[in-house]
Scaffold this active site. Structure first.
Site, short mmCIF file in Angstrom:
data_model
loop_
_atom_site.label_atom_id
_atom_site.label_comp_id
_atom_site.label_asym_id
_atom_site.label_seq_id
_atom_site.Cartn_x
_atom_site.Cartn_y
_atom_site.Cartn_z
N HIS B 76 0.85 -1.20 0.00
CA HIS B 76 0.00 0.00 0.00
C HIS B 76 0.88 1.25 0.00
O HIS B 76 0.67 2.16 -0.80
CB HIS B 76 -0.92 -0.02 1.22
CG HIS B 76 -1.60 1.30 1.50
ND1 HIS B 76 -2.66 1.75 0.75
CD2 HIS B 76 -1.36 2.25 2.42
CE1 HIS B 76 -3.05 2.93 1.21
NE2 HIS B 76 -2.26 3.27 2.23
N ASP B 105 5.88 21.99 -26.28
CA ASP B 105 5.93 20.62 -25.74
C ASP B 105 7.01 20.60 -24.67
O ASP B 105 7.62 21.62 -24.37
CB ASP B 105 6.27 19.60 -26.85
CG ASP B 105 5.77 18.21 -26.49
OD1 ASP B 105 5.93 17.80 -25.32
OD2 ASP B 105 5.21 17.53 -27.37
N TRP B 146 7.33 -0.25 3.82
CA TRP B 146 7.80 0.45 2.61
C TRP B 146 9.18 1.04 2.82
O TRP B 146 9.89 1.32 1.87
CB TRP B 146 6.81 1.55 2.21
CG TRP B 146 6.99 2.85 2.92
CD1 TRP B 146 6.46 3.19 4.12
CD2 TRP B 146 7.76 3.98 2.49
NE1 TRP B 146 6.84 4.45 4.47
CE2 TRP B 146 7.65 4.97 3.49
CE3 TRP B 146 8.53 4.27 1.36
CZ2 TRP B 146 8.28 6.20 3.40
CZ3 TRP B 146 9.17 5.50 1.29
CH2 TRP B 146 9.03 6.45 2.30
N SER B 172 12.88 6.42 -14.10
CA SER B 172 11.74 7.15 -14.65
C SER B 172 11.65 8.54 -14.01
O SER B 172 11.50 9.55 -14.70
CB SER B 172 10.47 6.36 -14.42
OG SER B 172 9.35 7.17 -14.60
N SER B 173 11.76 8.59 -12.69
CA SER B 173 11.63 9.88 -12.00
C SER B 173 12.74 10.83 -12.37
O SER B 173 12.51 12.02 -12.57
CB SER B 173 11.67 9.67 -10.48
OG SER B 173 10.59 8.92 -10.08
N HIS B 256 13.37 11.87 3.54
CA HIS B 256 12.76 13.13 3.91
C HIS B 256 12.54 14.08 2.75
O HIS B 256 11.43 14.58 2.57
CB HIS B 256 13.41 13.81 5.11
CG HIS B 256 12.45 14.79 5.68
ND1 HIS B 256 11.39 14.40 6.44
CD2 HIS B 256 12.28 16.09 5.47
CE1 HIS B 256 10.63 15.43 6.70
NE2 HIS B 256 11.15 16.49 6.13
N GLU B 258 12.00 13.16 -0.14
CA GLU B 258 10.91 12.50 -0.86
C GLU B 258 9.54 13.00 -0.37
O GLU B 258 8.61 13.18 -1.15
CB GLU B 258 11.01 10.97 -0.67
CG GLU B 258 9.80 10.17 -1.11
CD GLU B 258 9.61 10.15 -2.61
OE1 GLU B 258 10.54 10.54 -3.34
OE2 GLU B 258 8.51 9.76 -3.05
N TYR B 260 8.85 15.91 0.62
CA TYR B 260 8.59 17.22 0.01
C TYR B 260 8.39 17.11 -1.48
O TYR B 260 7.70 17.94 -2.07
CB TYR B 260 9.71 18.20 0.39
CG TYR B 260 9.67 18.47 1.87
CD1 TYR B 260 8.53 19.01 2.43
CD2 TYR B 260 10.70 18.10 2.71
CE1 TYR B 260 8.43 19.21 3.80
CE2 TYR B 260 10.62 18.29 4.07
CZ TYR B 260 9.47 18.85 4.61
OH TYR B 260 9.38 19.04 5.95
N SER B 271 -1.70 27.10 -4.91
CA SER B 271 -1.37 28.49 -5.20
C SER B 271 -1.93 28.96 -6.54
O SER B 271 -1.98 30.16 -6.81
CB SER B 271 0.14 28.70 -5.18
OG SER B 271 0.67 28.32 -3.94
N HIS B 305 15.11 12.93 12.13
CA HIS B 305 13.93 13.01 13.00
C HIS B 305 13.00 11.82 12.77
O HIS B 305 12.05 11.63 13.51
CB HIS B 305 13.19 14.35 12.84
CG HIS B 305 12.55 14.57 11.52
ND1 HIS B 305 12.42 15.81 10.94
CD2 HIS B 305 11.97 13.72 10.64
CE1 HIS B 305 11.81 15.69 9.78
NE2 HIS B 305 11.53 14.44 9.58
N HIS B 306 13.28 11.01 11.74
CA HIS B 306 12.53 9.77 11.55
C HIS B 306 13.08 8.66 12.43
O HIS B 306 12.52 7.57 12.47
CB HIS B 306 12.60 9.32 10.09
CG HIS B 306 11.94 10.26 9.14
ND1 HIS B 306 10.63 10.14 8.75
CD2 HIS B 306 12.41 11.37 8.52
CE1 HIS B 306 10.32 11.12 7.92
NE2 HIS B 306 11.38 11.88 7.76
N THR B 331 6.78 26.98 5.97
CA THR B 331 5.47 26.38 5.70
C THR B 331 4.36 27.32 6.18
O THR B 331 3.34 27.49 5.51
CB THR B 331 5.36 25.01 6.39
OG1 THR B 331 6.54 24.27 6.10
CG2 THR B 331 4.17 24.24 5.88
N LYS B 334 3.66 30.02 3.78
CA LYS B 334 2.77 29.62 2.69
C LYS B 334 1.32 29.64 3.14
O LYS B 334 0.43 30.16 2.46
CB LYS B 334 3.16 28.25 2.17
CG LYS B 334 4.57 28.21 1.63
CD LYS B 334 4.92 26.90 0.98
CE LYS B 334 4.60 26.92 -0.49
NZ LYS B 334 5.49 27.72 -1.29
N ARG B 453 1.76 0.73 15.04
CA ARG B 453 1.42 0.59 13.62
C ARG B 453 1.94 -0.75 13.10
O ARG B 453 2.74 -1.41 13.74
CB ARG B 453 2.01 1.74 12.81
CG ARG B 453 3.51 1.74 12.78
CD ARG B 453 4.10 3.00 12.20
NE ARG B 453 4.01 3.03 10.74
CZ ARG B 453 4.93 3.63 9.96
NH1 ARG B 453 5.97 4.24 10.48
NH2 ARG B 453 4.79 3.63 8.65
#
Lengths: 207, 528
Positions: B76, B105, B146, B172-173, B256, B258, B260, B271, B305-306, B331, B334, B453
């Protein structure tokens, strides 16, 4: 904008960005030695040090101070051994070389080779914790059903920061595939023997 | 004065049928492919979430066995991140960036085709091991979470499938990101200076740099897993002198930024939408650009921090805590800018605006729980509980996914030429917004109460809120099937959209006809 010029600008940019991606791929691998160097300097990952026996015995012993050392063992599920430290905890004077023993038994009918990996908590104390002899320096081989007492000799550096009053030394034992060699003990006299408070079978559960 | 792109082979009699889609180099076609790919993955990943919520409906083991449950949580996460959210944003980028900067294009149309067509194969490779093993519920897909923490992931015997799937997704990315940067730097219409670019373009520009910086690090991490597993190295295996905690450092150095990568384009979407329906220009445009860049920079220096609970020294915990909490500053810039844009605006609440406002509110809520967990001593309690699950689903579902849905409602009239039926859009909105809160809000409570979890069973004290959460989950899942109905209905027909579509819409994409012709801006517009 001319399309030829645009094509060459695109090519240049793609080249640069492609190089950046390759460099970052390399950086991923560079993090491995960087991390190890960082940990060596700071002792972050709890890897303990090793010093020569002569150097250890030459250190001044700080009789004013006592540090508690606790011993923990975990055995990886692939390794069919029972292992226990023969003392759970001991108070030592910094600078004094101390010997403790770990009892191990191979509970299978085959010869099995194991390797112990140490880790010390708190991590920042690990560079002040040195060993002169340890079963973790080499792989250990136990024949079928063999029982063995494995020595560990260590010394806490008198320079250990004052706020550390106790450290925990943990070993995890893993199964190894290759052959191992055992290290002969060398009977040094100045060694304080840890209190062995065990019954007839040291592998009986300790409460 | 550009009339053609570099490797331009736009034949005005493109192949028809399936070959049109396989060989296409048109940014609109590729954008459509990406978006459908993302939607299909949303449904697949969503179905897995339904299995998870079904198992957690009551305490005890009811529906699946524990390994299958672990496989569901793992797959998932992977499918939603790499299959749904990231391709969804790339699809929006493909459709919109050329139209928003007045380019005919993408800069590298053939590479664009390749970027997309790698994806289905990567997805198949990722999912395939789930269908090995004999009987139903005996799948042998990855079940290690994951985050693929070593050495646990090294025990998985079909790891090579997983690793090469991640490699392909990374290729790809990275190609997609290079293409976006090249398009933005080299293909802007005359007069479109960087500081005139729409915010969606700006956020994607910065996101693309993040992708180039961190996807290769993930590729490096999984390559180390590969050699540890199959070639006898010991990067992470402690028995051979490796360090399992180091895997977490390498992984989160990717992980991390990732996060963002999945939220900056969402900021861009919101926006665009809020000024349109507030009928006011975006408040603090340049501060938005700088805030985005600051968030991107900070994302590289907060990763640990993870892993507050791995046993870092206090100095390390403090550093990562302060750096993390600092992210709240840009943040908040924004969020306050969005609020100031709405302040005294002539607001109307068409469907895209509703989603955008829900984004601002619910994303901020997810941001606040993030702050709570950024406090290192408090995090010891929240770590690996349902509290973190609630947190990242607020920022990723009501954040990233809501913004993609908002973007689809916003630009769909431009893509299809048909207005979305407002009643249908609003039903979808209220249905989703209410159910998603029923789904995730109670997870804060059970998390604070200590439910871990990634565990298929739980203590009976958590039963009530889990049941509420599951009911919300089923309702939210069903709402996205309704979304499919709304999409198909809008594609097939509906009220004819004007060129401008929305009364307050401004920007180059609203100057071309609706639906957007196959080729747009073959002669570059001039931006004043």
């Amino acid at each position: 904008m001319e399309s030829k010029e645009l094509a060459s600008r695109n090519r240049k940019l793609v080249g640069r960005l492609g190089i950046a991606a390759v460099v970052m791929f390399g950086f991923g691998f560079a993090m491995v030695p960087l991390y190890n160097v960082f940990c060596d300097i700071t002792g972050l990952n709890g890897k303990t040090g090793r010093i020569e026996a002569e150097a250890a015995l030459g250190q001044a012993v700080d009789m004013e101070r006592e540090v508690t050392v606790e011993f923990v063992v975990s055995v990886n599920s692939d390794l069919p051994w029972e292992i226990k430290p023969m003392v759970r905890q001991i108070k030592v004077h910094p600078g004094a070389v101390t010997e403790v023993k770990y009892a191990a038994r191979n509970i299978t009918g085959n010869t099995v080779i194991g390797q112990a990996v140490p880790s010390l908590v708190p991590g920042l104390a690990s560079k002040y914790f040195n060993k002169t002899e340890c079963f973790c320096f080499t792989q250990q081989t136990l024949a079928a059903g063999e029982y063995k007492e494995m020595p560990l000799r260590f010394v806490v550096d008198p320079a250990l920061p004052k706020d550390v009053s106790s450290v925990a030394l943990s070993y995890t034992f893993y199964r190894m595939e290759g052959g191992g060699e055992t290290q002969p003990g060398n009977g040094l006299e100045k060694i304080t023997l840890g209190q062995v408070s065990m019954g007839s079978d040291p592998l009986e559960p300790v409460l | 004065m550009s009339t053609a792109t570099t490797h331009d082979d736009h034949h005005h009699g493109a192949p028809s049928g399936i070959m049109r889609w396989i060989t296409t180099t048109n940014h609109k076609d590729i954008g459509t492919l990406y978006l459908w790919f993302a939607f299909i993955n949303l449904l697949i990943g969503g179905a897995m979430a339904m299995v998870i919520r079904a198992e957690l409906f009551q305490p005890g083991m009811q529906v699946v066995d524990p390994n299958f449950f672990n496989m569901m949580t793992t797959m998932h996460g992977l499918i939603m991140i790499f299959g749904a959210v990231m391709p969804g944003f790339v699809g929006l980028a493909n459709w919109q960036i050329p139209m928003m900067i007045g380019a005919p294009d993408m800069a590298l149309p053939r590479m664009n085709n390749w970027s997309f067509w790698i994806l289905p194969f990567a997805a198949i490779m990722l999912i395939a091991p789930m269908f090995t093993g004999g009987a139903f519920l005996d799948g042998q897909g990855p079940a290690f979470g994951w985050t693929m923490y070593a050495p646990l992931s090294l025990q998985y015997d079909k790891l090579s499938f997983f690793i090469f799937a991640v490699h392909m997704l990374g290729f790809s990315s990275i190609m997609g990101a290079i293409n976006i940067i090249a398009t933005i730097l080299n293909m802007r219409a005359p007069g479109m200076t960087l500081m005139k670019m729409p915010l969606f373009v700006w956020t994607w520009f910065i996101t693309a740099f993040l992708l180039i910086a961190v996807m290769p690090v993930l590729a490096g991490a999984v390559t180390m897993l590969l050699t540890d597993k199959y070639f006898g190295t010991s990067f992470f295996a402690a028995a051979g002198g490796g360090d399992p905690v180091m895997f977490q450092h390498v992984f989160w150095f990717f992980g991390h930024p990732e996060v963002y990568i999945m939220i900056l384009p969402a900021f861009g979407v919101v926006s665009q939408i809020i000024p349109t329906f507030a009928r006011k220009p975006l408040f603090g445009y340049s501060s938005m650009v700088y805030a985005t860049a600051s968030i991107a920079f900070l994302s590289f220096i907060v990763w640990a921090h993870h892993m507050f609970t791995v046993g870092m020294p206090v100095a390390g915990e403090l550093y990562f805590m302060y750096a993390t909490v600092m992210i709240a500053v840009p943040t908040a810039v924004k969020v306050f800018n969005w609020m100031a844009t709405m302040w005294r605006g002539s607001m109307t609440f068409e469907t895209p605006m509703l989603w955008a406002i829900a984004f601002v509110f619910l994303f901020s809520l997810g941001g606040f729980t993030g702050l709570m967990m950024g406090i290192a001593p408090a995090d010891m309690q929240y770590h690996d509980t349902y509290f973190i699950v609630a947190h990242f689903h607020y920022v990723l579902v009501t954040g990233a996914v809501f913004s993609i849905i908002a973007a689809v409602y916003y630009w769909l009239p431009k893509w299809t030429g048909h207005m979305v039926n407002e009643t249908h859009g609003k039903i979808h909105f209220w249905w989703s917004t209410i159910s998603v809160n029923v789904l995730f809000f109670p997870q804060h409570f059970i998390g604070l109460a200590g439910m871990p979890r990634r565990i298929p069973d739980y203590s009976v004290q958590f039963a009530d809120w889990n049941m509420v959460s599951s009911i919300g989950g089923f309702a939210f899942g069903l709402a996205q099937v309704y979304f499919l109905f709304v999409l198909i209905k809008t594609i097939k027909g509906g009220e004819k959209a004007t060129d401008q579509v929305w009364e307050g819409a401004e920007g180059l994409e609203w100057t071309i006809p609706s639906p957007a012709p196959y080729h747009t801006f073959e002669t570059a517009p001039t931006v004043k």
